[in-house]
Scaffold this active site. Structure first.
Site, PDB file in Angstrom:
ATOM      1  N   ASP A  41     -11.716  15.988   7.626  1.00 36.02           N
ATOM      2  CA  ASP A  41     -12.680  16.876   6.965  1.00 36.02           C
ATOM      3  C   ASP A  41     -14.088  16.354   7.189  1.00 36.02           C
ATOM      4  O   ASP A  41     -14.272  15.253   7.703  1.00 36.02           O
ATOM      5  CB  ASP A  41     -12.378  16.978   5.462  1.00 36.02           C
ATOM      6  CG  ASP A  41     -12.533  15.638   4.747  1.00 36.02           C
ATOM      7  OD1 ASP A  41     -12.275  14.595   5.392  1.00 36.02           O
ATOM      8  OD2 ASP A  41     -12.905  15.628   3.567  1.00 36.02           O
ATOM      9  N   GLN A  97     -13.504  21.190   0.491  1.00 35.93           N
ATOM     10  CA  GLN A  97     -14.903  20.780   0.371  1.00 35.93           C
ATOM     11  C   GLN A  97     -15.640  21.876  -0.402  1.00 35.93           C
ATOM     12  O   GLN A  97     -15.036  22.512  -1.249  1.00 35.93           O
ATOM     13  CB  GLN A  97     -15.487  20.503   1.767  1.00 35.93           C
ATOM     14  CG  GLN A  97     -14.922  19.235   2.413  1.00 35.93           C
ATOM     15  CD  GLN A  97     -15.335  17.948   1.702  1.00 35.93           C
ATOM     16  OE1 GLN A  97     -16.281  17.927   0.902  1.00 35.93           O
ATOM     17  NE2 GLN A  97     -14.623  16.861   1.955  1.00 35.93           N
ATOM     18  N   HIS A 102      -3.684  -8.044 -12.732  1.00 33.39           N
ATOM     19  CA  HIS A 102      -4.028  -7.481 -14.043  1.00 33.39           C
ATOM     20  C   HIS A 102      -4.632  -6.079 -13.924  1.00 33.39           C
ATOM     21  O   HIS A 102      -4.218  -5.151 -14.624  1.00 33.39           O
ATOM     22  CB  HIS A 102      -4.993  -8.386 -14.810  1.00 33.39           C
ATOM     23  CG  HIS A 102      -5.538  -7.703 -16.029  1.00 33.39           C
ATOM     24  ND1 HIS A 102      -4.830  -7.603 -17.205  1.00 33.39           N
ATOM     25  CD2 HIS A 102      -6.686  -6.990 -16.205  1.00 33.39           C
ATOM     26  CE1 HIS A 102      -5.511  -6.878 -18.065  1.00 33.39           C
ATOM     27  NE2 HIS A 102      -6.640  -6.489 -17.484  1.00 33.39           N
ATOM     28  N   CYS A 141      -1.893  -6.689 -23.225  1.00 35.36           N
ATOM     29  CA  CYS A 141      -1.388  -6.492 -21.861  1.00 35.36           C
ATOM     30  C   CYS A 141      -0.159  -7.370 -21.612  1.00 35.36           C
ATOM     31  O   CYS A 141      -0.118  -8.521 -22.035  1.00 35.36           O
ATOM     32  CB  CYS A 141      -2.482  -6.829 -20.852  1.00 35.36           C
ATOM     33  SG  CYS A 141      -1.966  -6.632 -19.128  1.00 35.36           S
ATOM     34  N   PHE A 180     -13.723  10.402   5.460  1.00 31.01           N
ATOM     35  CA  PHE A 180     -14.651   9.798   4.504  1.00 31.01           C
ATOM     36  C   PHE A 180     -15.310   8.550   5.087  1.00 31.01           C
ATOM     37  O   PHE A 180     -16.500   8.307   4.866  1.00 31.01           O
ATOM     38  CB  PHE A 180     -13.950   9.465   3.180  1.00 31.01           C
ATOM     39  CG  PHE A 180     -14.925   9.022   2.134  1.00 31.01           C
ATOM     40  CD1 PHE A 180     -15.708   9.945   1.462  1.00 31.01           C
ATOM     41  CD2 PHE A 180     -15.092   7.678   1.841  1.00 31.01           C
ATOM     42  CE1 PHE A 180     -16.642   9.550   0.511  1.00 31.01           C
ATOM     43  CE2 PHE A 180     -16.023   7.270   0.889  1.00 31.01           C
ATOM     44  CZ  PHE A 180     -16.790   8.210   0.223  1.00 31.01           C
ATOM     45  N   ASP A 226      -5.338   8.511   4.581  1.00 30.50           N
ATOM     46  CA  ASP A 226      -6.466   9.440   4.630  1.00 30.50           C
ATOM     47  C   ASP A 226      -6.724   9.763   6.104  1.00 30.50           C
ATOM     48  O   ASP A 226      -6.073   9.217   6.990  1.00 30.50           O
ATOM     49  CB  ASP A 226      -7.684   8.855   3.922  1.00 30.50           C
ATOM     50  CG  ASP A 226      -8.264   7.664   4.664  1.00 30.50           C
ATOM     51  OD1 ASP A 226      -7.734   7.288   5.721  1.00 30.50           O
ATOM     52  OD2 ASP A 226      -9.253   7.107   4.168  1.00 30.50           O
ATOM     53  N   SER A 227      -7.665  10.648   6.362  1.00 32.16           N
ATOM     54  CA  SER A 227      -7.831  11.126   7.739  1.00 32.16           C
ATOM     55  C   SER A 227      -8.891  10.360   8.504  1.00 32.16           C
ATOM     56  O   SER A 227      -9.025  10.511   9.706  1.00 32.16           O
ATOM     57  CB  SER A 227      -8.253  12.588   7.712  1.00 32.16           C
ATOM     58  OG  SER A 227      -9.522  12.679   7.085  1.00 32.16           O
ATOM     59  N   CYS A 283       1.070  -7.961 -18.429  1.00 35.25           N
ATOM     60  CA  CYS A 283       1.128  -8.320 -17.005  1.00 35.25           C
ATOM     61  C   CYS A 283       1.357  -9.829 -16.827  1.00 35.25           C
ATOM     62  O   CYS A 283       1.172 -10.620 -17.760  1.00 35.25           O
ATOM     63  CB  CYS A 283      -0.136  -7.874 -16.279  1.00 35.25           C
ATOM     64  SG  CYS A 283      -1.522  -9.024 -16.379  1.00 35.25           S
TER      65      CYS A 283
END
Ligand SMILES: [Zn+2]
Length: 381
Positions: free
Chosen positions: A153, A196, A342, A311, A103, A99-100, A313
């Site tokens: 952003d 945005q 899990h 499951c 955020f 990511d930049s 796993c």
């Protein structure tokens, strides 16, 4: 299989649902291909907490996310570059998206000041003054060597005034243009723009038009899941995803719950990331095909069943709810590992199921069965 739609795009479409905008495809990067729709486990500090890269491969993770802001502050992008880049540093040879930092800066906005030039902020570690321009964010991500870079952003809080939303959206568009211009196109790294526009449909449309005019390798929906009601998040997702060019990847940032993943795939989104499976694992909250399970609850004290009987796993094949509850109550660190294995298996498996459902054009049936299995009405939202 349908032919490539656009040779300049990293996205290849495999199939579409005839029932909704859901689509099945793949994205090509310099560290290989990943299948979409995809969930990206979050490795904030160059590690997906409590699991190894071998675990991630065994779980079927094809791409992970790392946070530029955190790595910029510690240990520093130049150190990582000098040690051979992020892939070598963390021993992960499949694709990485960074990511930049936008955020994180938004999350620390009491410590940040946004100007035309960029974001001035204080380190959450030691309070030191730092500055990140759109060009810096590209440079840092180039040093990290990620496969998909995100433009810096300005995230918009919810709620926000029309004027605030307009200004932040236009600034993000100008920063996107500067990011694209600053990019070294020789590295083969992809750069995604971030849409945005807040909760305003017209501003979302303008943001899309501005980004498409600049031209990116993929497009992300930013500024969602910031406190707005789920219905609004899904409405803006549907609206924005439909406006984005169909021959490029569409990435919904920071979403979300299993229910929101299903609903957003149904609205045409290809890529997701969220800390939920890993963070909730460490808090003892486990995702199952029947809904959520809180392992500390006393009802599991002597429960010999696995977390999820359907499951496959490693955790569910080998350990009982009673044992996992014991580890959690005793604050044993193995609980973090077993719970994370899990939960990631659940999220990655859910995406695999959705990909198969789109391939055979039975997404509506999949979605109905997904909700039918869940044990509380609240989870249908
Ligand atoms: Zn399991």
């Amino acid at each position: 299989m349908m032919p490539a739609m656009n040779a300049r795009s990293p996205f290849r479409l495999h199939a579409r649902s005839s029932e909704c905008p859901a689509r099945r495809g793949e994205v090509h990067t310099r560290h290989g291909v990943f299948q979409t729709p995809v969930f990206m486990p979050v490795g904030t500090q160059a590690t997906v907490k409590a699991v190894t890269p071998e675990d991630l491969r065994d779980l079927g993770a094809e791409i992970i996310l790392a946070n530029t802001y955190h790595l910029f502050i510690r240990p520093g992008h130049e150190l990582i570059r000098d040690l051979g880049g992020l892939h070598r540093f963390m021993n992960w040879q499949r694709p990485i998206l960074t990511d930049s930092g936008g955020f994180q800066i938004y999350s620390l906005r009491d410590l940040a000041k946004i100007t035309e030039q960029g974001a001035a902020f204080r380190s959450h570690l030691d309070g030191s003054k730092l500055f990140l321009s759109p060009e810096d964010a590209v440079r840092v991500q180039e040093a990290l060597g990620s496969d998909i870079m995100m433009c810096l952003d300005t995230c918009i809080p919810y709620p926000a005034s029309k004027e605030e939303t307009l200004q932040a959206t236009e600034l993000t568009a100008r920063w996107a243009g500067r990011s694209r211009a600053a990019q070294n196109r020789e590295t083969g790294q992809l750069l995604f723009g971030i849409v945005q526009g807040g909760m305003d449909r017209d501003l979302r449309a303008r943001a899309v038009a501005d980004l498409v005019e600049t031209g990116f390798d993929g497009y992300a929906l930013g500024g969602l899941s910031v406190g707005e009601p789920t219905e609004m998040m899904l409405e803006i997702t549907e609206h924005t995803a439909a406006l984005l060019p169909d021959d490029y990847p569409k990435y919904l940032m920071g979403v979300g719950t299993p229910e929101n993943l299903v609903e957003s795939v149904c609205r045409g989104v290809d890529m997701f990331d969220c800390v939920m499976p890993t963070r909730n694992a460490r808090n003892g909250m486990l995702f199952t095909s029947n809904g959520r399970l809180v392992i500390k609850n006393s009802e599991y004290r002597n429960d010999s069943r696995p977390v999820d009987e359907s499951c496959t796993c490693y955790t569910c094949r080998n350990y009982s709810r009673a044992y996992l509850r014991h580890l959690y109550m005793a604050k044993e660190i193995l609980a973090n590992h077993l719970h994370t294995v899990h939960n990631l298996h659940y999220f990655i498996g859910l995406m695999q199921e959705m990909r198969r459902a789109i391939e055979v054009d039975r997404f509506a049936e999949f979605r109905k069965n997904f909700y039918a299995g869940r044990n509380t009405a609240a989870e249908g939202n």
